[in-house]
Design a protein around this motif. Structure first.
Motif, PDB file in Angstrom:
ATOM      1  N   MET A   1       0.846  -1.200   0.000  1.00 27.87           N
ATOM      2  CA  MET A   1       0.000   0.000   0.000  1.00 27.87           C
ATOM      3  C   MET A   1       0.874   1.240   0.000  1.00 27.87           C
ATOM      4  N   THR A   2       0.511   2.223  -0.798  1.00 26.14           N
ATOM      5  CA  THR A   2       1.313   3.426  -0.968  1.00 26.14           C
ATOM      6  C   THR A   2       1.295   4.306   0.284  1.00 26.14           C
ATOM      7  N   PHE A   3       2.488   4.795   0.662  1.00 25.67           N
ATOM      8  CA  PHE A   3       2.640   5.754   1.752  1.00 25.67           C
ATOM      9  C   PHE A   3       2.515   7.141   1.127  1.00 25.67           C
ATOM     10  N   ARG A   4       1.492   7.903   1.515  1.00 24.41           N
ATOM     11  CA  ARG A   4       1.182   9.171   0.850  1.00 24.41           C
ATOM     12  C   ARG A   4       1.634  10.360   1.695  1.00 24.41           C
ATOM     13  N   ILE A   5       2.288  11.300   1.021  1.00 24.35           N
ATOM     14  CA  ILE A   5       2.799  12.516   1.667  1.00 24.35           C
ATOM     15  C   ILE A   5       2.122  13.739   1.057  1.00 24.35           C
ATOM     16  N   LEU A   6       1.738  14.670   1.926  1.00 20.12           N
ATOM     17  CA  LEU A   6       1.240  15.980   1.511  1.00 20.12           C
ATOM     18  C   LEU A   6       2.175  17.020   2.100  1.00 20.12           C
ATOM     19  N   SER A   7       2.718  17.911   1.253  1.00 20.91           N
ATOM     20  CA  SER A   7       3.740  18.845   1.696  1.00 20.91           C
ATOM     21  C   SER A   7       3.377  20.274   1.295  1.00 20.91           C
ATOM     22  N   PHE A   8       3.625  21.214   2.225  1.00 22.58           N
ATOM     23  CA  PHE A   8       3.300  22.619   1.993  1.00 22.58           C
ATOM     24  C   PHE A   8       4.536  23.500   2.164  1.00 22.58           C
ATOM     25  N   ASP A   9       4.801  24.359   1.174  1.00 14.90           N
ATOM     26  CA  ASP A   9       5.893  25.328   1.232  1.00 14.90           C
ATOM     27  C   ASP A   9       5.566  26.476   2.179  1.00 14.90           C
ATOM     28  N   GLY A  10       6.617  27.242   2.531  1.00 16.68           N
ATOM     29  CA  GLY A  10       6.441  28.522   3.184  1.00 16.68           C
ATOM     30  C   GLY A  10       6.156  29.601   2.160  1.00 16.68           C
ATOM     31  N   GLY A  11       5.716  30.764   2.642  1.00 17.45           N
ATOM     32  CA  GLY A  11       5.440  31.859   1.722  1.00 17.45           C
ATOM     33  C   GLY A  11       4.512  32.916   2.287  1.00 17.45           C
ATOM     34  N   GLY A  12       4.355  32.954   3.609  1.00 14.13           N
ATOM     35  CA  GLY A  12       3.554  34.002   4.222  1.00 14.13           C
ATOM     36  C   GLY A  12       2.100  33.962   3.783  1.00 14.13           C
ATOM     37  N   ILE A  13       1.561  35.125   3.453  1.00  8.55           N
ATOM     38  CA  ILE A  13       0.148  35.230   3.089  1.00  8.55           C
ATOM     39  C   ILE A  13      -0.166  34.435   1.834  1.00  8.55           C
ATOM     40  N   ARG A  14       0.848  34.104   1.058  1.00 11.06           N
ATOM     41  CA  ARG A  14       0.616  33.305  -0.149  1.00 11.06           C
ATOM     42  C   ARG A  14       0.139  31.893   0.179  1.00 11.06           C
ATOM     43  N   GLY A  15       0.141  31.544   1.473  1.00 12.20           N
ATOM     44  CA  GLY A  15      -0.454  30.277   1.879  1.00 12.20           C
ATOM     45  C   GLY A  15      -1.933  30.204   1.537  1.00 12.20           C
ATOM     46  N   ALA A  16      -2.578  31.358   1.358  1.00 10.43           N
ATOM     47  CA  ALA A  16      -3.987  31.374   0.953  1.00 10.43           C
ATOM     48  C   ALA A  16      -4.156  30.672  -0.387  1.00 10.43           C
ATOM     49  N   MET A  17      -3.178  30.820  -1.263  1.00  8.67           N
ATOM     50  CA  MET A  17      -3.225  30.163  -2.566  1.00  8.67           C
ATOM     51  C   MET A  17      -3.090  28.644  -2.409  1.00  8.67           C
ATOM     52  N   SER A  18      -2.197  28.221  -1.516  1.00  8.98           N
ATOM     53  CA  SER A  18      -2.034  26.791  -1.264  1.00  8.98           C
ATOM     54  C   SER A  18      -3.329  26.196  -0.727  1.00  8.98           C
ATOM     55  N   ALA A  19      -3.995  26.932   0.165  1.00 13.66           N
ATOM     56  CA  ALA A  19      -5.258  26.447   0.727  1.00 13.66           C
ATOM     57  C   ALA A  19      -6.321  26.302  -0.356  1.00 13.66           C
ATOM     58  N   ALA A  20      -6.343  27.232  -1.300  1.00 17.01           N
ATOM     59  CA  ALA A  20      -7.313  27.159  -2.394  1.00 17.01           C
ATOM     60  C   ALA A  20      -7.013  25.984  -3.324  1.00 17.01           C
ATOM     61  N   ILE A  21      -5.744  25.722  -3.572  1.00 17.48           N
ATOM     62  CA  ILE A  21      -5.369  24.547  -4.366  1.00 17.48           C
ATOM     63  C   ILE A  21      -5.792  23.280  -3.636  1.00 17.48           C
ATOM     64  N   LEU A  22      -5.601  23.287  -2.331  1.00 15.36           N
ATOM     65  CA  LEU A  22      -5.953  22.123  -1.514  1.00 15.36           C
ATOM     66  C   LEU A  22      -7.442  21.808  -1.597  1.00 15.36           C
ATOM     67  N   LYS A  23      -8.256  22.819  -1.770  1.00 19.38           N
ATOM     68  CA  LYS A  23      -9.698  22.600  -1.867  1.00 19.38           C
ATOM     69  C   LYS A  23     -10.035  21.670  -3.025  1.00 19.38           C
ATOM     70  N   ALA A  24      -9.317  21.807  -4.143  1.00 17.32           N
ATOM     71  CA  ALA A  24      -9.546  20.934  -5.292  1.00 17.32           C
ATOM     72  C   ALA A  24      -9.147  19.498  -4.974  1.00 17.32           C
ATOM     73  N   VAL A  25      -8.060  19.341  -4.210  1.00 13.28           N
ATOM     74  CA  VAL A  25      -7.626  17.999  -3.805  1.00 13.28           C
ATOM     75  C   VAL A  25      -8.692  17.354  -2.929  1.00 13.28           C
ATOM     76  N   GLU A  26      -9.182  18.115  -1.978  1.00 16.37           N
ATOM     77  CA  GLU A  26     -10.212  17.626  -1.059  1.00 16.37           C
ATOM     78  C   GLU A  26     -11.468  17.216  -1.816  1.00 16.37           C
ATOM     79  N   LYS A  27     -11.835  18.003  -2.819  1.00 15.57           N
ATOM     80  CA  LYS A  27     -13.039  17.715  -3.604  1.00 15.57           C
ATOM     81  C   LYS A  27     -12.887  16.408  -4.380  1.00 15.57           C
TER      82      LYS A  27
END
Length: 406
Positions: free
Chosen positions: A1-27
């Motif tokens: 079974m595959t071991f799955r990793i989710l990784s997030f970069d730094g970038g200050g307020i630009r984390g809002a963009m990462s959160a929005a991308i994550l919404k598509a993953v969640e969907k």
């Protein structure tokens, strides 16, 4: 079974963009992300994202975190704002741009009294850097024996997000208690039930005998042998501790943003995954240590060039202006980590130009690369840009999730 990793970069307020991308993953996954991914890693603003997801926050809640609290963390953009006057009075003209009061308040409100070791549904990794020992601090929720195991989750994030020149360094103090297992005039054997097995884990820490034989003595730990749990002290004990002695080891760290070394923590996460799977393989002999899939979400790559004609003549003032040096220092390790991860995750039989189906890096190019522009307009633009980026790349994301789902 595959071991799955989710990784997030730094970038200050630009984390809002990462959160929005994550919404598509969640969907697309249609299940809680902290039950789908086996390890979630983050640096700086990515540590906030990673912690929220590890605790079961929905992506909409994370997006709202940036919408509603960004201005508390970054209350102004002008270095000469009157709101900064208190910092200048305290630290001088070279003071950090922001106080960490807003950052800490937001983190405490979001994560409350939850400790790092309380994260159980998945493994959580957070990267920071200690300026005292000049080495990385890699917080890991599953390492219960580490000095920082019971650190509040908000504080681990504060350590990881204290970007030099933007925020003050964060002072972290940990206390490890135990029962001594004997010793000599220059050593003490720490409790094997709760002491770390990592070499030099307690070096430069203060050890105090709190009760029993030798009570009241305090020494500095000069070196520490992890496998044997033996700490060597800087001065002879007046009374050698024995099995009746209890102790406390107090460690202090001067923590700054993990982005100085691992703005993109993917390589750290892959290294930990390989270690975990090798340990599991040694016990069960069932899982391949390289059966790993990685989804890495960035905070945007700047398309704003720094011309040679300018950079060749810049000194401290020009590089320091508007965080130019910090931006470059943070961006470069992210790209290098991306390269390393791509090489490690690639399949040997594939051509050099083929992408690994087990590694997906989502990193859009952005125009406004400011890490602290928390104005409602900019946050809205970051979210909108992320939604457009995901729409263009939705087939690529779907393919990755389908191929790594088993």
């Amino acid at each position: 079974m595959t071991f799955r990793i989710l990784s997030f970069d730094g970038g200050g307020i630009r984390g809002a963009m990462s959160a929005a991308i994550l919404k598509a993953v969640e969907k697309q996954l249609d299940q809680p992300l902290n039950t789908y991914f086996d390890l979630i890693a983050g640096t700086s603003t990515g540590s906030i994202l990673a912690s929220a997801i590890a605790l079961g926050f929905k992506s909409d809640a994370v997006i709202n975190l940036y919408k509603e609290n960004g201005h508390k963390i970054f209350p102004y953009t002008n270095l000469f704002s009157l709101q900064r006057l208190g910092l200048v009075m305290q630290f001088g003209l070279s003071a950090p741009k922001y106080s960490d009061q807003g950052l800490i308040e937001v983190l405490q409100n979001q994560f409350g009294n939850t400790r790092l070791s309380d994260v159980k549904s998945t493994k959580l990794l957070i990267a920071a850097y200690d300026t005292l020992r000049r080495n990385a601090i890699i917080f890991k929720s599953w390492r219960q024996e580490k000095p920082w195991a019971n650190v509040p989750l908000w504080e681990a994030c504060a350590c990881s997000a204290s970007a030099p020149s933007y925020f003050p360094a964060h002072k972290l103090e940990t206390v490890t208690k135990g029962i001594a297992q004997g010793g000599s005039t220059t050593t003490i054997n720490l409790d094997k039930n709760n002491a770390s097995s990592t070499n030099n884990e307690y070096s430069k820490g203060l050890i105090k005998i709190t009760s029993g034989t030798g009570s009241g003595q305090t020494r500095t730990i000069a070196s520490y042998d992890g496998p044997s749990r033996v700490a060597r002290v800087d001065a002879n004990w007046q009374t050698i501790p024995d099995s009746t002695s209890t102790y406390e080891v107090v460690m202090q760290y001067s923590a700054i943003d993990g982005a100085v070394g691992a703005n993109n923590p993917t390589a750290c996460a892959v290294a930990e995954a390989i270690r975990i799977l090798k340990q599991q393989q040694g016990k069960t002999e069932q899982q391949d240590p390289m059966d790993i899939a990685v989804l890495s979400i960035g905070t945007g790559s700047s398309n704003r060039p720094i011309r040679w004609e300018d950079a060749r003549g810049w000194g401290l003032i020009q590089w320091g202006w508007k965080g130019r040096l910090i931006d470059v220092v943070f961006d470069a390790p992210s790209d290098i980590t991306d390269y390393i991860t791509e090489q490690v995750m690639s399949v040997p039989a594939m051509g050099d130009d083929d992408d690994s189906s087990r590694y997906l890096r989502l990193q859009p190019e952005i125009v406004n690369d400011a890490m602290d522009d928390a104005t409602p307009l900019n946050v809205a633009q970051l979210i909108k840009f992320a939604e457009e980026y995901v729409e263009v790349n939705k087939d690529l994301l779907m393919k990755f999730l389908q191929e790594t789902s088993s």
